[in-house]
Design an enzyme around this catalytic site. Structure first.
Site: not given
Length: 374
Positions: A165, A198, A224, A247, A271
């Protein structure tokens, strides 16, 4: 076979890492989960879960999930859970949007479907590839060396893919800190590992480009969800040397179609709750496959039931397109069910048990907060 009763449960899932830090200064200590049990007139039961990532991730929040389920559940009484596309049509007719609410009911129907015919859900989704899947870690934003240590810890536990992250505010260190985080997390990379960086839509093209320019050469990762809009993503893609995965912006069938038509990405994060369940997730899988987009199969977060749905969907994705499956069960401390995927030296496979293959601990969930019946 008809749905005769629907029970809704609620539970708090503490984050196993203490404090989860996301881009833009967002933090989470626990996740408010909703669980659904559908019971059919022949006694077959199915379970589903939907756990939003707080209220600041996408347009979903826990109270809204349960309010949506309360609107949807009556429409499904008397319906055959095995007619999953028609179940989806009924839910779309009863409530516009609110995919997080539809997810728990959709997954519960797939679980009941599998149990009714004695097959694992992955077989109903097209069949398992039989190839062990890499588990993806979720490395929340923090001190670069601390993040490096967390990658190493997950590596030691068999994870071969890592979601790192980033998205520091300028007041936190901005692009320079994010570049340090990426460099640290990839420092001990092993052969066969896959990394995604991400940002959870926390960058703009300028900050993303500044971050990229600060990275040392030769780092191998996919970027991402860098930006909050498709326009920004398109602008960045034209100048970004790294593959881009979308995403949060890939929620509807139409989103996937637009991403493909405008060549906005090289992969998607599939997801379950973001898509609205396994029924829509199957369509996203097939659209992505037709376009040659890679996929990581995940959920926002969740417990064992959400993890089971992830594993079954992931097993149906061709090996060359699958980058891994998120072990969200490992992100929380509350164990809601027994789920035992087959573990090998190369990854995991879904169990052979019918349905999702979960045994729910109803004592942990407690009494239903709402019930609907015929």
């Amino acid at each position: 076979m008809k749905i005769s009763r629907i029970d809704l449960y609620q539970a708090e899932l503490p984050y196993s890492g203490g404090l989860y830090r996301l881009s833009g200064g967002r933090t989470y200590e626990s996740f408010d989960a909703s669980f659904v049990r559908v019971t059919c007139d022949d006694g077959t039961q199915g379970w589903g879960e939907s756990t939003p990532f707080g209220s600041t991730y996408i347009a979903a929040h826990p109270a809204g999930t349960r309010a949506g389920i309360a609107l949807l559940a009556p429409a499904l009484l008397g319906q055959d859970p095995r007619r999953t596309e028609r179940i989806g049509d009924l839910m779309d007719g009863a409530l516009v949007g609110h995919l997080d609410a539809k997810t728990a009911l959709d997954v519960a129907c797939w679980d009941a479907f599998g149990k009714s015919v004695g097959l694992p859900v992955c077989e109903l989704l097209g069949g398992s590839t039989g190839v062990p899947m890499s588990m993806i870690s979720s490395i929340h934003a923090g001190d670069p060396q601390e993040m490096r240590a967390r990658v190493a810890d997950h590596r030691a536990r068999g994870y071969r893919a890592h979601s790192v992250k980033v998205g520091a505010l300028d007041s936190e260190g901005g692009p320079a800190l994010d570049a340090e985080r990426i460099t640290a997390c990839l420092a001990d990379r092993r052969p066969g590992e896959f990394f995604v960086v991400d940002a959870n839509a926390g960058l703009i093209p300028e900050t993303a480009l500044r971050m990229i320019q600060l990275l040392p050469p030769g780092l191998d990762f996919a970027l991402e969800a860098p930006c909050a809009t498709l326009r920004e993503t398109k602008s960045l893609r034209e100048r970004c040397p790294y593959p881009i995965v979308i995403d949060e912006l890939a929620q509807l069938d139409a989103d996937i179609a637009l991403i493909v038509a405008q060549d906005l990405a090289d992969g998607i994060g599939l997801k379950t709750s973001k898509a609205g369940g396994l029924t829509a997730g199957r369509r996203h899988r097939d659209l992505a496959r037709a376009a040659g987009l890679t996929m990581s199969v995940q959920d926002t977060t969740g417990s064992s039931i959400a993890f089971a749905a992830i594993v079954h969907m992931g097993a149906s994705v061709p090996e060359r397109l699958l980058r891994g499956v998120l072990n969200c069960e490992d992100m929380v401390t509350l164990k809601t069910a027994e789920f035992s995927p087959v573990r090998t030296g190369d990854g995991i496979l879904p169990p052979a048990a019918p349905g999702l293959g979960v045994t729910v601990d109803e004592e942990v969930l407690g009494d239903p907060v709402m019930t609907w019946g015929l």
